[in-house]
Structures are given as structure tokens and as C-alpha cells.
Design a protein around this motif. Structure first.
Motif, PDB file in Angstrom:
ATOM      1  N   UNK A  58       0.848  -1.198   0.000  1.00 50.44           N
ATOM      2  CA  UNK A  58       0.000   0.000   0.000  1.00 50.44           C
ATOM      3  C   UNK A  58       0.880   1.244   0.000  1.00 50.44           C
ATOM      4  N   UNK A  59       0.537   2.153  -0.881  1.00 48.24           N
ATOM      5  CA  UNK A  59       1.226   3.430  -0.993  1.00 48.24           C
ATOM      6  C   UNK A  59       0.232   4.538  -0.703  1.00 48.24           C
ATOM      7  N   UNK A  60       0.640   5.470   0.158  1.00 46.60           N
ATOM      8  CA  UNK A  60      -0.209   6.615   0.478  1.00 46.60           C
ATOM      9  C   UNK A  60       0.617   7.891   0.380  1.00 46.60           C
ATOM     10  N   UNK A  61       0.149   8.826  -0.441  1.00 45.47           N
ATOM     11  CA  UNK A  61       0.791  10.134  -0.582  1.00 45.47           C
ATOM     12  C   UNK A  61      -0.255  11.180  -0.224  1.00 45.47           C
ATOM     13  N   UNK A  62       0.018  11.959   0.820  1.00 45.15           N
ATOM     14  CA  UNK A  62      -0.960  12.935   1.301  1.00 45.15           C
ATOM     15  C   UNK A  62      -0.264  14.258   1.579  1.00 45.15           C
ATOM     16  N   UNK A  63      -0.962  15.354   1.274  1.00 45.55           N
ATOM     17  CA  UNK A  63      -0.457  16.684   1.590  1.00 45.55           C
ATOM     18  C   UNK A  63      -1.471  17.407   2.475  1.00 45.55           C
TER      19      UNK A  63
END
Length: 380
Positions: free
Chosen positions: A323-328
Motif C-alpha cells: 500500500x502506498x499513500x501520498x498525502x499533503x
């Protein structure tokens, strides 16, 4: 339906990439000429011996042009055979010609293999007429007539079968190349978008602090120079593969372990990367995809996240899934529609091809989040 099929056959273009002459063609023509000469000299029952021998030897060089001029070769060879048959009928001589002239079957094969649709139709008509004249001149029985036409049909069918197989292979290869070019185009988009976004951020930061800290502006220029150099190098590598006829020189693809290179403390927004300590070995396609997904998501955050102070890239592995999560934490304008451009579409396509899922959209409280999940076991 029959009319459409005939029209399609008539308009069929020539098979592509027909070789002109190769070494084995000269060998074939030479062997045929030698055998024809020996048959003409050694056989006792040859009618019109000098003429039949000269014709058999003289027609052998036609084999050299059978691929580039299939119809002309068939017309010359079978037209000559038709003339011999008519001469046999008028002169009362049985079976004028040598057995060696069976090599004309190679011309029938070449006609179906390399000729255009109209050349095939016209050529086979010439072959049929010449064969009919020959059977009448030889007073052949029904069995011989059937066998002769069956051999001619088998030669044409073999040429058509090889042509169909080659065309199928060519189309499959073209489709494979098209898919590869689409993947490379997506790769080029990811490379350029990421590096150019980094250049733009550094340029903005350098301009903002140039008056207060000139040395920081020089550092930003150095970073911009490095990013530009890497962009040009990676673009040249991809464009070299895209360019038709150029040799493909693939470099090692970055993977999950290389995500740490995306981390930074300045300028804003800060980029934090969190990876598992005991990451198992991933399939190469998944390893490369995760890096490109994170890179594209980070690029989008740098370009579109308003007043963002932090971007988090997190990778978690477990239960055969990664699982990859990219959040800003940037501001989202509710009145602004979500732009699902080429980048997001490319990310979705990349994940789906690997059997995973991807979701992207505004976070409940603040910022934008990209979540991707990929299998790590099924495709090893």
C-alpha cells in the motif's frame, strides 16, 4: 458478403518488406539451370530437345525476381508454358518441356505470399489457363488433371498461409510496440513533470529569498542545474527508445528503496518518506510502479497544493499487498473541479495493469490523498 470478400481481396496491398534477392536465390537458380541442362542432355524422350532445354534454362533466372515482381514472373513462366502447350497441340508433339520446369510452382507460392490482391487474382487466372492448355496438350486423364490442379492449389495455399502467419506476427509486434510506446510516453510524462515541478519550486524559493540570503539563492540555482541535467539525461534515454529504429538502452528502473531520494526538509513543503524496515523483495514491475506512482503524486502535490507545508509518502506491506499513500496538507478549493488529466489517468492505468486499485481525492479535513494498493505475490 461474397462481393465484399472479393472486393477486399482485390484491394489487398502487397505484403510488406519483401526481400529483393538473397544468396539462396542465386543458388536455387543455379541448381535449377544445372538440373535442366542435365535432363535435356541425358533424357531420351524429350520432345523438341534443344528448345525445351533452352526454355527450361532460360526461365530459371525468373526465380530471382519472384518476390519483388511476382505477377510478372508468373506471366512470363506460365505464358511460356502455355506457348509450349499450344505448340504441342499444333505440332502433334506429346509433352513438350522438361520435368525440371516443376520449379514454376515456386512462382505460384511467391505470388500468393508477396503479391497484391489484384496480382494474385490475375496471376492465378493465368496459371489456371496455362494448366488447362497443358492438360489438353498432354491428353491427361481426370486423375492427372485433378492432381495437377491440386498441386497448384497447394502451392498457392502454402504461400497464403505463410503470408497470413507473417501478417499476424507483424500486427502482434506492432501492438506490442504501441503498448510499449504508450508506457514510455507515460514514463516521459512522469519524469518531466516531476523534475520541472522541482525546478519551478526551487526557482520560486530562490527568487523569494534572493534579497535576504544571496547564498541561498545560489544554492537554489545549483539544485535547479542538477534537476535540469537529470531531466535532460532521462528524457534522452526515453526518447531514444521512442525514436523508430534506435537501439533500446534501458537503464535500471528506480524502485521503492529509491523513494528516500524524494525526501527533503527545504524548501516548503517538507517531504517525509516512511518505508517499512523489512520490505520483502518485490516483483520488478511493482517495484518500479510504486516509485513512479509516488513521484507523480508528489509532483501533483508540489504543483497544485496551495499553502502546503508537508507531503507524506508512506509505504506499508502485508498480506501479499503493498500500500502506498501520498498525502499533503494543502488547501482545497471546493469550487474548483477535480482535474483528472493525463497524470492521474496514467497512474490509474499503471495500477490496474498490475491488478491493483487506486483512489485519489480530497482528504476529509485538509489536503489531497492518493492511495494505491498493489499485489506483491500473485505476479512474482
Amino acid at each position: 458478403m461474397t462481393t465484399n470478400a472479393l472486393s477486399s481481396l482485390w484491394n489487398e496491398p502487397r505484403a510488406p518488406d519483401a526481400p529483393a534477392r538473397v544468396s539462396r536465390d542465386w543458388v536455387l537458380a543455379g541448381v535449377v539451370m544445372v538440373i535442366a541442362l542435365l535432363e535435356g542432355v541425358l533424357r531420351d524422350d524429350v520432345a523438341w530437345r534443344p528448345l525445351a532445354t533452352i526454355v527450361a534454362i532460360g526461365l530459371a533466372p525468373v526465380l530471382l525476381w519472384r518476390r519483388t515482381h511476382p505477377l510478372a514472373c508468373v506471366v512470363v513462366a506460365f505464358g511460356t508454358a502455355m506457348a509450349l502447350g499450344l505448340g504441342s497441340l499444333l505440332g502433334g508433339a506429346p509433352s513438350v518441356g522438361l520435368d525440371t520446369m516443376i520449379y514454376v510452382l515456386v512462382l505460384v507460392y511467391a505470388l500468393a505470399r508477396w503479391g497484391s490482391g489484384r496480382e494474385v487474382v490475375i496471376g492465378l487466372a493465368v496459371v489456371a489457363v496455362a494448366a488447362g492448355v497443358g492438360t489438353v496438350a498432354d491428353h491427361a486423364g481426370p486423375a492427372d488433371v485433378f492432381g495437377g490442379f491440386a498441386v497448384l492449389a497447394a502451392s498457392a495455399a502454402a504461400g497464403a498461409a505463410v503470408r497470413y502467419r507473417a501478417e499476424s506476427w507483424r500486427r502482434a509486434l506492432e501492438q506490442s510496440r504501441s503498448r510499449e510506446r504508450a508506457g514510455l510516453a507515460r514514463e516521459l510524462h512522469d519524469i518531466v513533470a516531476h523534475h520541472v515541478s522541482a525546478i519551478a519550486v526551487q526557482a520560486q524559493a530562490g527568487r523569494a529569498i534572493a534579497g535576504q540570503r544571496p547564498e541561498a539563492a545560489l544554492e537554489a540555482l545549483a539544485v535547479i542545474e542538477g534537476e535540469a541535467s537529470r531531466t535532460l539525461a532521462e528524457m534522452r534515454a526515453v526518447v531514444r527508445v521512442l525514436r523508430e529504429g534506435a537501439p533500446a538502452q534501458y537503464a535500471a528502473q528506480p524502485g521503492v528503496a529509491d523513494l528516500v531520494s524524494l525526501a527533503r526538509r527545504a524548501p516548503a513543503p517538507v517531504v517525509d518518506v516512511e518505508l517499512p524496515d523489512d520490505l520483502d523483495e518485490l516483483p520488478p514491475q511493482v517495484d518500479a510502479a510504486v516509485y513512479r506512482l509516488a513521484q507523480e503524486a508528489l509532483t501533483n502535490a508540489l504543483r497544485h497544493a496551495r499553502n502546503a507545508s508537508r507531503v507524506e509518502i508512506r509505504v506499508v506491506e502485508g498480506a501479499g499487498r503493498l500500500r502506498l499513500r501520498v498525502a499533503d496538507d494543502g488547501q482545497i478549493d471546493p469550487a474548483r473541479p477535480v482535474n483528472r488529466g493525463f497524470g492521474l489517468l496514467g497512474m490509474t492505468e499503471r495500477v490496474q495493469l498490475l491488478g491493483g486499485t487506486l483512489s485519489a481525492g480530497p482528504a476529509p479535513e485538509r489536503g489531497w490523498t492518493v492511495d494505491a494498493e498493489l499485489p506483491t505475490e500473485a505476479r512474482r
